[in-house]
Design an enzyme around this catalytic site. Structure first.
Site, short mmCIF file in Angstrom:
data_model
loop_
_atom_site.label_atom_id
_atom_site.label_comp_id
_atom_site.label_asym_id
_atom_site.label_seq_id
_atom_site.Cartn_x
_atom_site.Cartn_y
_atom_site.Cartn_z
N ASP A 51 60.90 45.10 4.69
CA ASP A 51 61.32 45.87 3.51
C ASP A 51 62.82 45.81 3.23
OD1 ASP A 51 58.65 46.62 3.27
OD2 ASP A 51 58.93 48.41 4.51
N LYS B 241 63.22 41.44 0.32
CA LYS B 241 63.02 39.98 0.28
C LYS B 241 62.45 39.54 -1.07
CE LYS B 241 60.37 40.42 3.88
NZ LYS B 241 60.64 41.83 4.25
N GLY B 242 61.48 40.33 -1.57
CA GLY B 242 60.85 39.97 -2.85
C GLY B 242 61.89 39.87 -3.95
N GLY C 34 54.52 43.88 1.44
CA GLY C 34 54.60 44.52 0.13
C GLY C 34 55.96 44.14 -0.43
N HIS C 35 55.98 43.17 -1.32
CA HIS C 35 57.24 42.66 -1.85
C HIS C 35 57.38 43.08 -3.30
CE1 HIS C 35 57.34 39.23 1.37
NE2 HIS C 35 57.33 40.44 1.89
N GLN D 102 57.64 40.49 6.41
CA GLN D 102 58.06 41.30 7.56
C GLN D 102 59.52 41.03 7.93
OE1 GLN D 102 54.57 39.70 7.93
NE2 GLN D 102 54.20 41.49 6.70
N VAL E 130 53.03 49.27 0.60
CA VAL E 130 51.59 49.08 0.81
C VAL E 130 50.91 50.42 1.09
CG1 VAL E 130 49.87 48.02 2.35
CG2 VAL E 130 51.89 46.73 1.68
N GLY F 20 52.51 53.70 1.20
CA GLY F 20 53.09 54.93 0.64
C GLY F 20 53.67 55.86 1.69
N ARG F 21 53.67 55.42 2.96
CA ARG F 21 54.19 56.28 4.03
C ARG F 21 55.71 56.42 3.92
NH1 ARG F 21 52.59 53.94 9.74
NH2 ARG F 21 52.51 51.90 8.78
N PRO F 22 56.27 57.62 4.24
CA PRO F 22 57.73 57.71 4.28
C PRO F 22 58.26 56.78 5.36
CG PRO F 22 56.72 59.73 5.12
CD PRO F 22 55.60 58.87 4.61
N GLY G 225 72.81 43.26 -3.36
CA GLY G 225 71.91 44.04 -4.22
C GLY G 225 72.53 45.39 -4.54
P1 GDP Z 1 60.46 43.48 0.90
O1 GDP Z 1 59.21 43.83 1.61
O2 GDP Z 1 61.51 42.96 1.81
O3 GDP Z 1 60.24 42.55 -0.26
O4 GDP Z 1 61.03 44.85 0.31
P2 GDP Z 1 60.17 45.99 -0.44
O5 GDP Z 1 59.85 45.52 -1.80
O6 GDP Z 1 59.05 46.46 0.40
O7 GDP Z 1 61.20 47.18 -0.45
C1 GDP Z 1 62.43 47.09 -1.09
C2 GDP Z 1 62.52 48.19 -2.15
O8 GDP Z 1 63.85 48.32 -2.55
C3 GDP Z 1 61.77 47.86 -3.42
O9 GDP Z 1 61.36 49.04 -4.03
C4 GDP Z 1 62.81 47.14 -4.27
O10 GDP Z 1 62.56 47.21 -5.66
C5 GDP Z 1 64.04 47.92 -3.91
N1 GDP Z 1 65.30 47.17 -3.91
C6 GDP Z 1 65.55 45.88 -3.61
N2 GDP Z 1 66.88 45.63 -3.64
C7 GDP Z 1 67.47 46.79 -3.95
C8 GDP Z 1 68.84 47.19 -4.10
O11 GDP Z 1 69.78 46.42 -3.94
N3 GDP Z 1 69.06 48.50 -4.43
C9 GDP Z 1 68.04 49.40 -4.59
N4 GDP Z 1 68.34 50.65 -4.90
N5 GDP Z 1 66.76 49.05 -4.44
C10 GDP Z 1 66.47 47.77 -4.12
P1 IMO Z 2 57.25 43.36 4.29
O1 IMO Z 2 56.91 41.91 4.11
C1 IMO Z 2 57.67 46.72 7.04
C2 IMO Z 2 54.85 46.86 10.39
C3 IMO Z 2 53.80 47.96 10.39
C4 IMO Z 2 53.61 48.14 11.87
C5 IMO Z 2 53.74 46.73 12.42
C6 IMO Z 2 52.41 46.03 12.63
O2 IMO Z 2 56.92 44.20 3.12
O3 IMO Z 2 58.65 43.51 4.76
P2 IMO Z 2 50.58 44.98 11.02
O4 IMO Z 2 49.75 45.61 9.95
O5 IMO Z 2 51.40 43.83 10.55
O6 IMO Z 2 49.79 44.64 12.24
O7 IMO Z 2 51.60 46.15 11.47
O8 IMO Z 2 54.51 46.02 11.47
N1 IMO Z 2 54.86 46.04 9.17
C7 IMO Z 2 55.82 46.10 8.23
N2 IMO Z 2 56.88 46.92 8.11
N3 IMO Z 2 57.47 45.74 6.14
C8 IMO Z 2 56.42 44.89 6.24
O9 IMO Z 2 56.24 43.84 5.43
C9 IMO Z 2 55.52 45.08 7.32
N4 IMO Z 2 54.38 44.46 7.71
C10 IMO Z 2 54.01 45.04 8.84
O10 IMO Z 2 54.28 49.11 9.75
O11 IMO Z 2 54.67 48.91 12.40
MG MG Z 3 57.91 45.43 1.83
#
Ligand code: GDP
Ligand code: IMO
Ligand code: MG
Length: 460
Positions: free
Chosen positions: A12, A15-16, A39-40, A232, A329, A331-333, A445
Site C-alpha cells: 500500500d 504502487k498503483g 488493492g491498487h 505487496q 481490499v 476496509g480494515r484500519p 506524491g
Molecule cells: P498500492 O497497493 O501500493 O497500490 O497502494 P493502495 O492503492 O492500496 O493505497 C494507496 C492509497 O493512497 C490509495 O488510496 C491512493 O489513491 C492513495 N495515494 C497514492 N499516492 C498518494 C499521495 O501521494 N498522497 C495521498 N494523499 N494519497 C495517495
Molecule cells: P498491495 O499490493 C498490504 C498482507 C496481509 C497479511 C499478509 C498475508 O495492495 O500493496 P495474504 O492474503 O497475502 O496471504 O496476506 O500480507 N498483505 C498486504 N498488505 N498491501 C497488500 O497488497 C497486501 N497483500 C497482502 O494483510 O498481513
Molecule cells: Mg494496496
C-alpha cells in the site's frame, strides 16, 4: 526497455498510482506475483479505480498481463473486467498458462487456517483470498494452472487427486464437517470441474491465455516498453520479509524475472523504482518498531483499551484519517507509524532501486515535527538494517530523528510547478532519505490523483 515497480515497505505504498503516472509510455503492464490480495488505486480526474488483479495500466488502456508468478482467481478476474467495462474502459488482459489458479477450497482453507491460528494469537491477518494455500499447492506440486483449465481431462484428473486431500484436511486435521461449511460446493469435484472448465473456455475464447515469458520477450523485441507492477511490498516478501507475517510470493525485484520468465538482465538493465510511503502503514499482524498507537486485533499485544500513549494514538488517528489508511481490499484500519529507514536500506539492497517514488508527502503536511527511525537499538547495539528474524525485529527500539514539519501546500500547484515548489522542510526530509539510500528521488506524491505527483525523472 523495462521499468519495475516495487513496494519498499509493507504494501500500500501507492504502487498503483505510480504505475499510472509512468504508464503513459508503457505498452504492456505485467503483474509478476500475488493475486487478488492486492488493492491498487488509480485516481484520474477524480475517478477512483481500485484494482485487485487487473494490472493498473488498464486505466490508460494498456495491455495487462498476469504472468506465471501470479495466482489467479478467475472469478475475481472476470468480475473485475466486467466492472471496468461498465465504467467505460476496454481492458485487454492476458493470463499466463503457467499461473496457478485459486480455487474456492483455497479461500475456504485460508479462513479455516487463520481461525485455527487465532486460538493461539498467531494468525497472520491474511486478506482471506486463498493466496497462501494456492502457493502452498504450487510448491507442493499439486497445484492446478491456468493451462489446465483448457484441458478438460487434465483438469478432472487433478481435481480428483487434490480435492479428497482438501476434504481430509478440513475434516481430519481441523475437525470440521464439509456439509456445515458456508460453501460445501468448494469441495465438490463435479461442481468445481464444471465451473472451472467454463472459466477455461471463457479465457480461451477471449484469446487471453499466453506464454508470459514469450509474450514479454516478443514485446521487448518489437521495441515496446514493459512495466512490471509489483504487488505487496518488501517486508511481506516470503524470503526477505518478516516471516511468517508475510505473503507467499516475492514482491521484490527478483520476483519480476522468475515470475515472468525473462532473464535477470532484462529487469536489471531497466529502471527499478522503489515505492515509499512517506510514513509507514501495515495491514495485519507482525512487528512494527515505529508504530504509533495500535489497531486492536492486529498490533501484537494491543487491546481495545489501547497502549496508553494518548499522544501517539492521536497522531495515528490523524495520519490514518488524512491518509485514508483503510485497506483497499478489506476496509480494515491500517496500522500507522513513522518512516522506518532500516527497512528501506534492506529494501534498496534487495531490489537495487535505481530511483525512488515517495508518496503521501501531503499527508504529513501541517505536523509540527516529523520523525523517522534512523536506526534501531537491538540488544545494546545500533543496527542500520532489518534483522533476519522477526523475533529480533520485534526487540528493536527505533532511534528516532526529528525533522521540522512542513506547512500545508496546494498539491496541484506544486505538482504543476515542480520539485522546487515543495516546502523547504519537505525537501530536507527527501534529501535525507535519498542520501541514506544512495538513490535519487524520481517523483513525489502529493495527492492521490495522477496529476498530483511531482515528476522529476522521465523513466523511459
Ligand atoms: P498500492 O497497493 O501500493 O497500490 O497502494 P493502495 O492503492 O492500496 O493505497 C494507496 C492509497 O493512497 C490509495 O488510496 C491512493 O489513491 C492513495 N495515494 C497514492 N499516492 C498518494 C499521495 O501521494 N498522497 C495521498 N494523499 N494519497 C495517495
Ligand atoms: P498491495 O499490493 C498490504 C498482507 C496481509 C497479511 C499478509 C498475508 O495492495 O500493496 P495474504 O492474503 O497475502 O496471504 O496476506 O500480507 N498483505 C498486504 N498488505 N498491501 C497488500 O497488497 C497486501 N497483500 C497482502 O494483510 O498481513
Ligand atoms: Mg494496496
Amino acid at each position: 526497455m523495462t521499468v519495475t515497480i516495487v513496494g519498499a515497505q509493507l504494501g500500500d505504498e501507492g504502487k498503483g498510482c505510480i504505475v499510472d503516472v509512468y504508464g503513459e509510455a508503457a505498452d504492456v503492464v505485467v503483474r509478476y506475483q500475488g493475486g487478488d490480495n492486492a488493492g491498487h488505486t488509480v485516481v484520474h480526474e477524480g475517478e477512483e479505480y481500485k484494482l485487485s488483479l487487473v494490472p493498473s495500466g488498464a486505466v490508460r488502456g494498456k495491455v495487462g498481463l498476469l504472468a506465471n508468478g501470479c495466482v489467479v482467481n478467475p472469478e475475481t478476474l472476470f468480475n473485475e473486467l466486467d466492472a471496468l467495462r461498465e465504467r467505460g474502459l476496454e481492458p485487454d488482459v492476458r493470463v499466463a498458462e503457467r499461473a496457478h489458479v485459486i480455487f474456492p477450497y483455497h479461500r475456504t482453507l485460508d479462513g479455516i487456517e487463520e481461525e485455527a491460528k487465532s486460538e493461539t494469537d498467531s494468525e497472520i491477518g491474511t486478506t482471506g483470498r486463498g493466496i497462501g494455500p494456492t502457493y502452498e499447492d504450487k510448491a507442493a506440486r499439486r497445484g492446478i494452472r491456468v493451462g489446465d483449465l483448457l484441458a478438460p481431462e487434465t483438469l478432472r484428473e487433478k481435481l480428483e487427486r487434490v480435492v479428497p486431500q482438501k476434504r481430509a484436511l478440513v475434516e481430519e486435521v481441523y475437525g470440521l464437517s464439509i456439509g456445515e461449511l458456508e460453501s460445501p460446493a468448494a469441495f465438490d469435484v463435479d461442481t468445481l470441474f464444471e465451473t472451472y472448465r467454463e472459466f477455461g473456455r471463457r479465457l480461451e475464447t477471449a484469446g487471453m491465455v499466453v506464454d508470459a515469458g514469450g509474450y514479454v520477450t516478443d514485446a521487448l523485441a518489437a521495441g515496446q516498453n514493459v512495466m512490471f507492477e509489483g504487488a505487496q511490498g518488501t517486508v511481506i516478501d516470503i524470503d526477505h520479509g518478516n516471516y511468517p507475517y508475510v505473503t507467499s510470493s516475492n514482491p521484490t525485484a527478483g520476483g519480476a524475472t522468475v515470475g515472468t520468465g525473462v532473464a535477470p538482465g532484462v529487469v536489471g538493465t531497466g529502471e527499478v523504482i522503489g515505492i515509499v510511503k512517506a510514513y509507514l502503514s501495515r495491514v495485519g499482524s507482525g512487528p512494527m518498531p515505529t508504530e504509533l498507537g495500535g489497531v486492536a486485533g492486529d498490533t501484537p499485544g494491543y487491546d481495545e483499551q489501547g497502549a496508553g500513549d494518548e499522544q501517539a494514538e492521536e497522531l495515528a488517528t490523524y495520519i490514518r484519517e488524512e491518509g485514508g489508511e483503510y485497506g483497499t481490499v478489506t476496509g480494515r484500519p491500517r496500522r500507522v507509524g513513522w518512516l522506518d529507514v532500516p527497512m528501506l536500506r534492506h529494501a534498496a539492497r534487495i531490489s537495487g532501486f535505481t530511483g525512488l517514488a515517495v508518496n503521501h508527502l501531503d499527508v504529513l503536511a501541517g505536523l509540527d515535527e516529523v520523525r523517522v527511525a534512523h536506526s534501531y537499538s537491538l540488544d545494546g547495539e545500533e543496527v542500520k538494517t532489518l534483522p533476519a528474524t522477526t523475533e529480533a525485529w520485534a526487540r528493536c527500539d527505533p532511534n528516532l530523528r526529528t525533522f521540522d514539519g512542513w506547512p500545508a501546500f496546494d498539491a496541484d500547484t506544486v505538482a504543476a510547478e515542480g520539485y522546487d515548489r515543495l516546502p523547504e522542510q519537505a525537501r530536507d526530509y527527501l534529501t535525507y532519505l535519498s542520501n541514506q539510500l544512495d538513490t535519487p528521488i524520481y517523483c513525489v506524491g502529493v495527492g492521490p490523483d495522477r496529476e498530483q505527483t511531482v515528476v522529476r525523472e522521465d523513466v523511459w
